[in-house]
Each structure stands twice: as C-alpha cells, then as structure tokens.
Write an enzyme that holds these catalytic residues in place. Structure first.
Site, PDB file in Angstrom:
ATOM      1  N   LYS A 189     -22.699  24.366  76.467  1.00  0.00           N
ATOM      2  CA  LYS A 189     -22.315  25.031  77.712  1.00  0.00           C
ATOM      3  C   LYS A 189     -22.020  23.998  78.801  1.00  0.00           C
ATOM      4  CE  LYS A 189     -23.271  28.558  75.129  1.00  0.00           C
ATOM      5  NZ  LYS A 189     -24.539  29.250  75.163  1.00  0.00           N
TER       6      LYS A 189
ATOM      7  N   ARG B 182     -31.534  11.047  59.602  1.00  0.00           N
ATOM      8  CA  ARG B 182     -32.299  12.253  59.944  1.00  0.00           C
ATOM      9  C   ARG B 182     -33.404  11.910  60.949  1.00  0.00           C
ATOM     10  NH1 ARG B 182     -36.216  13.928  56.688  1.00  0.00           N
ATOM     11  NH2 ARG B 182     -35.042  13.448  54.819  1.00  0.00           N
TER      12      ARG B 182
ATOM     13  N   ASP C 201     -35.615  27.501  78.781  1.00  0.00           N
ATOM     14  CA  ASP C 201     -34.208  27.300  78.453  1.00  0.00           C
ATOM     15  C   ASP C 201     -33.459  27.112  79.776  1.00  0.00           C
ATOM     16  OD1 ASP C 201     -31.487  27.646  77.858  1.00  0.00           O
ATOM     17  OD2 ASP C 201     -31.891  29.026  76.204  1.00  0.00           O
TER      18      ASP C 201
ATOM     19  N   TYR D 219     -31.280  35.158  76.092  1.00  0.00           N
ATOM     20  CA  TYR D 219     -30.058  35.022  75.305  1.00  0.00           C
ATOM     21  C   TYR D 219     -30.208  35.836  74.010  1.00  0.00           C
ATOM     22  CZ  TYR D 219     -26.280  32.578  72.882  1.00  0.00           C
ATOM     23  OH  TYR D 219     -25.141  32.262  72.196  1.00  0.00           O
TER      24      TYR D 219
HETATM   25  C1  LIG Z   1     -25.510  29.561  74.252  1.00  0.00           C
HETATM   26  C2  LIG Z   1     -26.934  29.647  74.572  1.00  0.00           C
HETATM   27  C3  LIG Z   1     -27.906  29.357  73.608  1.00  0.00           C
HETATM   28  C4  LIG Z   1     -27.562  28.993  72.192  1.00  0.00           C
HETATM   29  O1  LIG Z   1     -26.804  27.816  72.123  1.00  0.00           O
HETATM   30  P1  LIG Z   1     -25.800  27.499  70.920  1.00  0.00           P
HETATM   31  O2  LIG Z   1     -25.317  26.132  71.245  1.00  0.00           O
HETATM   32  O3  LIG Z   1     -24.741  28.550  70.936  1.00  0.00           O
HETATM   33  O4  LIG Z   1     -26.593  27.575  69.662  1.00  0.00           O
HETATM   34  C5  LIG Z   1     -29.235  29.427  73.981  1.00  0.00           C
HETATM   35  N1  LIG Z   1     -29.590  29.782  75.226  1.00  0.00           N
HETATM   36  C6  LIG Z   1     -28.686  30.076  76.177  1.00  0.00           C
HETATM   37  C7  LIG Z   1     -29.154  30.465  77.538  1.00  0.00           C
HETATM   38  C8  LIG Z   1     -27.324  30.024  75.888  1.00  0.00           C
HETATM   39  O5  LIG Z   1     -26.429  30.339  76.817  1.00  0.00           O
END
Ligand SMILES: *Cc1c(COP(=O)(O)O)cnc(C)c1O
Length: 399
Positions: free
Chosen positions: A207, A55, A182, A109
């Site tokens: 992604k 952890r 982000d 998002y």
């Molecule tokens: C997909 C996404 C998230 C969340 O990510 P997960 O891996 O699905 O939890 C957050 N921000 C953006 C811009 C995303 O495209």
C-alpha cells in the site's frame, strides 16, 4: 576447465572492488560462503554477523528491513511476502509464550478477519471481537478472559475509525497482552505505534509504503523483547520477501513521506468538497471536526495529516447507481488496494466486505451506497473534476 564447469563458475562470485554501489543491489543468491569454513560455522551459530541462507536473511531484505524498522522506530523488522504473511507472523509471535487468545478490533481488513476465523480459531486460538473505540468494553473484555494478544488497525477500514492507541496500549500492558497494530493505513508519517506502547507493528508494504502498485509485500516491525522470537519463527516458517520485491519496496519507500503528505492534503480537499456536494449523503474522514474520534485524531496525528482515504455514501444509491457512478470515473482507477500514487476507488460491498453477510454489514455500518476512495498524488483539481463528472452521471436525465 570444461564448458560444463565454466557454465557454472564463470563471471560469478567476484569479490567487490573498492567502489560501493549507491543503492543496495538485488542479491538473489540463496546461500553464502566464506574463505574459511570456520567463519560460516560462526555465522550459523550466530556468533558472527553474516549471511548464510536466504530464508534466514539476505542483504537486499536486510536493507529494506533496516529502512522500515528505522521509520517505525523499531528494534528490528522482518520483510514478508505479503501483508497477510506479516499479520500471520506477528500473531504467531505475539502468542508464542502467552494464552492462545486474541482480542481483535471488530473493524479489520477482510483477510485478517478470515485469518482469525478460518485459520487461527480452528487451530485452537480463542478469538473475540471488541470495539476498540470503546475503552470500557476493551477493559471489560480483557478482565473477562486471559488474553494473549490485542489486535487492531490504527485507522479502520472502510469507516476510518481511530482508536486511542496509547490508552489501549496501557490496557494491553496491564493485562500482559501483546499489542499488535496494523499501521498500513496511517503509515509511520502519521503515527508510530511502538512509540505509543505497541509491541509489534504490521504493514502491507503493498500500500502506501511501496506505493506504486507494482509490488506485493509486508513487514513486521518489533520492539526489542519480541524480535528474537519473531526472527526464530520466521527462520523456521520462511515467510520471506523475495529480493526483487525487496528492491522495489525499498525504492518506493524512499519517497513515501513526500507522497503521503500530498495524499493527506489532497484527501483533506476532497473530503471537504464531497461534504458540500448534493449527491453525497455522508463523508467519513478522520480530519473532519465532526468525526466520532476527532479528539483522539487531534491528539495522535500531526496537524493536517489524517490519512489519504476518504469514504462516502451516495445519496439514495443502491448497487446499480454505485456501479453507474464508478463506471463513469475516467481518472480514478476502479481497483482494489489503496495507497498507490494514482487515485483508486473500491466498492466495499463488492470487494473487501463481500464475504460479510448483508445483515452483519449493516450492523458494521457498511451500507450499499458506500464507496472508498484512496486519494493519489495527482493535482487535486483533476481528482475533483473526475468526481464531479462521475457524480453528474447520477442525476436523472434532463435534471
Ligand atoms: C492490504 C492490507 C493487508 C494485507 O496486505 P497484502 O499485502 O494484500 O497481503 C493487511 N492489512 C491492511 C490494513 C491492508 O490494507
């Protein structure tokens, strides 16, 4: 030794020999020990480098974290079990010693909006939204109320707006607010927010970075100031990515820049082609000269790298026509997510923005005829051919 004893001890815990594996193995051990208890004691006390419990850290995760931190130019990174875990961890760290108030971009998002409204606000965090492409509104909002954190995405979803990150960072610094960015859509190939003044950067590794549609993961990359509080928080709450996923993410990231370059150049071609198609009413693409943030885009992004996402509206279409068009796609995968090697299309009204009321969607500019295409690394001719034949399905029979 007896069988029961051998079952537990045989084969394992061999000291590695002189050879070093060329990639980091998947380390699944949950705990670590040393020849002398003294050494473990020093690791626990953080007086010595080393692993003690998964952890806290793990060699597979540490390798991925070093890779992601290096790409973003960060002091350190933490690998999380999903992008949403990363967003949550970053916000918790951002607010740790600041007013419990978040000023958030009004285009985020979907699940991030859910986190703000359904989790953080009920827990006593004040949440306000602002158009981060309107610097005056941001300045006013920061002056109106003490703000602990400014939260934004480098490229918004699905209308692909691009805020002036460097100027927003200056405003956040002036207000003593932590800037959390982000960077999932832009990736560090287009922009490294920490170099522009952000404090914490978040990724959904799911992604573009991992990029193959086979692993869920997230990361928080931090500047020097926020790293220790962030790590302390993660050690306590345990949002860690599993070592198998770390391995997959790291393997994917090795080719991310190559893939992203191809996705960006394909997206430029697709956006230009769509703009000339009679069945397409409007194209949203940061590389367009007529994009509302074109000046910022040219200033912040390298020439030709405007992201791999193209959103567009189908002329005169409603839900039925959008379904007909998307069902006609043969190559482009009709699935949620983005950034994979394969092209994929999503209908925001049905998926990412499903929970948003039609009226609010209309105000956000997300119409019933809008689709979002994540352009893959395929030959662009094949992507265009698929779009062409699927758009053909919109023509009335005999036309
Ligand atoms: C997909 C996404 C998230 C969340 O990510 P997960 O891996 O699905 O939890 C957050 N921000 C953006 C811009 C995303 O495209």
């Amino acid at each position: 030794m007896k069988l029961h004893t051998r079952a537990v001890h045989a084969g394992d815990r061999k000291k590695p020999g002189a050879a070093v594996p060329v990639t980091t193995p998947i380390h699944t051990a949950s705990s670590y020990f040393y020849d002398r208890l003294e050494d473990l004691d020093r690791v626990f006390a953080r007086e010595a480098e080393g692993y003690c419990y998964a952890r806290y850290d793990n060699p597979s995760n540490a390798a991925l974290e070093a890779q992601v931190a290096s790409l973003e130019g960060g002091h350190g990174a933490l690998a999380c079990s999903s992008g949403m875990q990363a967003v949550h961890l970053a916000l918790a760290a951002a607010l740790a010693d600041r007013p419990r108030s978040i000023l958030a971009a009004n285009a985020l998002y979907g699940a991030t909006v859910g986190l703000l409204m359904n989790v953080l606000e009920p827990a006593g965090v004040a949440v306000r939204f602002v158009d981060v492409c309107d610097l005056e509104s941001v300045e006013r909002a920061l002056a109106e109320q003490k703000t602990g954190c400014l939260l934004m995405e480098t490229i918004s979803n699905p209308l692909l707006r691009v805020g002036a990150l460097d100027k927003l960072a200056a405003l956040a610094h002036g207000a003593n607010a932590t800037l959390v960015v982000d960077n999932t859509f832009a990736t560090p190939l287009l922009l490294r927010p920490l170099e522009r003044g952000a404090h914490l950067v978040v990724h959904s590794l799911t992604k573009y970075l991992a990029g193959h549609g086979d692993v869920l993961g997230g990361a928080v990359v931090s500047d020097a100031e926020h790293f220790e509080p962030l790590r302390a928080l993660a050690r306590t709450t345990g949002p860690v990515l599993g070592p198998f996923e770390s391995y997959l993410a790291m393997r994917g990231i090795k080719t991310f820049a190559l893939r992203m370059e191809r996705q960006c150049s394909n997206a430029c071609r697709v956006a230009a082609w769509l703009a000339g198609h009679p069945s397409v009413a409007r194209v949203y693409f940061p590389g367009d000269g007529g994009h509302p943030d074109a000046v910022t885009v040219r200033r912040l992004f390298p020439e030709g790298l405007y992201g791999g996402i193209v959103s567009f509206e189908l002329k005169g279409a409603g839900r039925d026509e959008v379904f007909r068009f998307m069902d006609a796609l043969r190559l482009i995968v009709r699935a949620t997510s983005l950034g994979d090697v394969h092209s994929m299309m999503l209908y925001p009204v049905m998926s990412s923005h499903r929970e948003v009321s039609p009226k609010h969607r209309e105000r956000m500019g997300i119409r019933d005829n809008l689709v979002r295409l994540s352009v893959g690394i395929e030959a662009v001719e094949d992507i265009l051919a698929d779009l062409e034949q699927a758009l053909g399905s919109l023509q009335p029979a005999g036309a």
